[in-house]
Design an enzyme around this catalytic site. Structure first.
Site, PDB file in Angstrom:
ATOM      1  N   PHE A 105       0.731  -1.137   0.057  1.00 12.83           N
ATOM      2  CA  PHE A 105      -0.034   0.075  -0.082  1.00 12.83           C
ATOM      3  C   PHE A 105       0.831   1.249   0.047  1.00 12.83           C
ATOM      4  O   PHE A 105       1.652   1.396   0.869  1.00 12.83           O
ATOM      5  CB  PHE A 105      -0.880   0.061   1.211  1.00 12.83           C
ATOM      6  CG  PHE A 105      -1.955   1.061   1.066  1.00 12.83           C
ATOM      7  CD1 PHE A 105      -3.032   1.137   0.522  1.00 12.83           C
ATOM      8  CD2 PHE A 105      -1.631   2.398   1.731  1.00 12.83           C
ATOM      9  CE1 PHE A 105      -3.879   2.346   0.269  1.00 12.83           C
ATOM     10  CE2 PHE A 105      -2.366   3.625   1.631  1.00 12.83           C
ATOM     11  CZ  PHE A 105      -3.461   3.395   1.105  1.00 12.83           C
ATOM     12  N   ASP A 138       8.998   2.820   1.808  1.00 14.16           N
ATOM     13  CA  ASP A 138       7.921   3.285   2.237  1.00 14.16           C
ATOM     14  C   ASP A 138       8.210   3.122   3.564  1.00 14.16           C
ATOM     15  O   ASP A 138       7.448   2.032   4.171  1.00 14.16           O
ATOM     16  CB  ASP A 138       6.664   2.753   1.558  1.00 14.16           C
ATOM     17  CG  ASP A 138       5.604   3.375   1.906  1.00 14.16           C
ATOM     18  OD1 ASP A 138       5.566   4.012   3.071  1.00 14.16           O
ATOM     19  OD2 ASP A 138       4.513   3.557   1.293  1.00 14.16           O
ATOM     20  N   LYS A 191       2.517   9.589   8.420  1.00  8.84           N
ATOM     21  CA  LYS A 191       1.686   9.412   9.633  1.00  8.84           C
ATOM     22  C   LYS A 191       2.325   9.741  10.888  1.00  8.84           C
ATOM     23  O   LYS A 191       1.818  10.657  11.425  1.00  8.84           O
ATOM     24  CB  LYS A 191       1.608   7.881   9.661  1.00  8.84           C
ATOM     25  CG  LYS A 191       0.620   7.245   8.562  1.00  8.84           C
ATOM     26  CD  LYS A 191       0.152   6.080   8.622  1.00  8.84           C
ATOM     27  CE  LYS A 191      -1.092   5.549   7.954  1.00  8.84           C
ATOM     28  NZ  LYS A 191      -0.799   5.030   6.445  1.00  8.84           N
TER      29      LYS A 191
END
Ligand SMILES: *Cc1c(COP(=O)(O)O)cnc(C)c1O
Length: 388
Positions: A122, A207, A236
């Site tokens: 993702f 990532d 995040k």
């Protein structure tokens, strides 16, 4: 009637406030929050130091264009790179933007356009990072994807080697797949990946949007593997809830992001930098990280001891405080039952319960969560036997 696009499956409760590892809903009911805004509030909700830093900046300067030097950006960039792989930082506002920057930088630096990513990965929802995402359900209905991505299974080094061609600019990976089901990279795959990138001159993009900022007990999760990424993406946890993203690159990439080649109006906003600076001061600290590693290790061992006895539970995996409980059934009902009991957790894919507590979670709170998980599995299994 709601005037929002129904892009999210919403809870039947509304969270109104939070403090540390707890949040409170509109009825005054309290929940232990093991989602933390999806690995965002790593220092817990309403951390006083983050509040104070942002409040101070609110009274000083909210926004100035990136034409002005911004000291906060220099401070945060220094913390992100000091003693870690990477030399230069580009700031943006979210994870998907960090990955867009990474894709653009990789294409510009190499003059090539083919990028390999992993099945079940993702990377975000905008056109580039959606294409990077190796999940058909995320692509569905949006027409042809940006045509430069190929997907290979995690931990299949032969498939990865076979996917490389003359035009391969980069390989993008998560070392623990978050949304895809808390799947952990094998050390042998990491070794093969690094060697392949070095041999073929392919850029390695990691990532770390979910795994970074201390989540796994190291500043960045790739540090568990001895990997040396050319590009790292973050978001995040970087602002503890203040929106901010970042892309870190090695020195050899500097000239490819020269003046005018990329940009963001809000990227590196002084308010976001004030939050990020405190977050990194607190978390990029050996003692803090060791504590996260220790809590994660003990918690995972206790989860295994307690939950693997239930027939629904297949496997418990993860690193640090990023833990997945794989079940043999869709976990929607389990997640709901836990919420009703006062523990917020989320799924990762359909069969995995994902635990992402704040990194400041206490041992008592971890015990409490363990107790609630155990109760819910016990109740569900009793119900199952009764209906058989
Ligand atoms: C959440 C996430 C993203 C996307 O971040 P947004 O801020 O929602 O755009 C990208 N990659 C990973 C690994 C993520 O967990």
């Amino acid at each position: 009637m709601s005037h929002l696009f129904p892009t999210y499956g919403k809870w039947d409760i509304e969270i109104k406030s939070g403090s540390g590892a707890f949040v409170v809903d509109s009825n005054g009911k309290s929940y232990l929050d093991f989602i933390a805004g999806i690995a965002v509030c790593n220092l817990g909700h309403c951390h006083p130091k983050v509040i104070n830093a942002v409040k101070e900046q609110l009274d000083t300067l909210w926004h100035i264009s990136n034409l002005s030097p911004i000291q906060g950006q220099e401070d945060v960039a220094k913390k992100l790179t000091e003693n870690h792989t990477g030399d230069y930082v580009f700031f943006c506002n979210s994870g998907t933007e960090a990955n867009e920057a990474a894709i653009k930088l990789a294409r510009k630096a190499t003059g090539k356009h083919h990028i390999i990513s992993l099945v079940n990965s993702f990377h975000g929802r905008t056109l580039g990072s959606m294409a990077a995402t190796g999940q058909e359900k995320i692509h569905a209905g949006f027409g042809p994807m940006l045509s430069t991505f190929d997907y290979v299974p995690l931990n299949d080094i032969h498939a990865l080697q076979a996917a490389v061609n003359e035009e391969t600019a980069a390989i993008v990976v998560e070392v623990i797949q978050g949304e895809g089901g808390v799947h952990v990279m094998a050390q042998s795959f990491a070794d093969g990946l690094q060697a392949l990138c070095e041999e073929k001159g392919i850029l390695l993009i990691i990532d770390e949007i979910q795994t970074g900022i201390g989540r796994t007990g190291k500043a960045y999760a790739y540090e568990h593997y001895g990997l040396s990424p050319d590009i790292v993406t973050l978001a995040k946890g970087l602002g503890n809830g203040f929106p901010v993203g970042a892309m870190i690159g090695k020195a050899h990439l500097k000239e490819s992001f020269s003046a005018g080649s990329h940009g963001s109006t809000f990227g590196g906003n002084p308010l976001a930098m004030a939050a990020a600076k405190v977050v990194l001061t607190e978390i990029f600290n050996e003692e803090f990280l060791d504590e996260v590693a220790k809590k994660g290790k003990t918690f995972k061992a206790k989860l295994r001891d307690t939950l693997l006895d239930y027939s629904m539970v297949q496997e418990i995996r993860g690193i640090g405080l990023m833990i997945g409980i794989e079940c043999n059934t869709d976990v929607t009902a389990i997640v709901k039952a836990l919420r009703d009991k006062g523990l917020l957790v989320m799924n990762a894919g359909s069969k995995v319960i994902r635990l992402l507590p704040p990194l400041t979670v206490t041992n008592e709170e971890l015990e409490q969560a363990l107790q609630l998980l155990s109760e819910v599995f016990q109740e569900l299994e009793t119900k199952q036997t009764l209906t058989k």
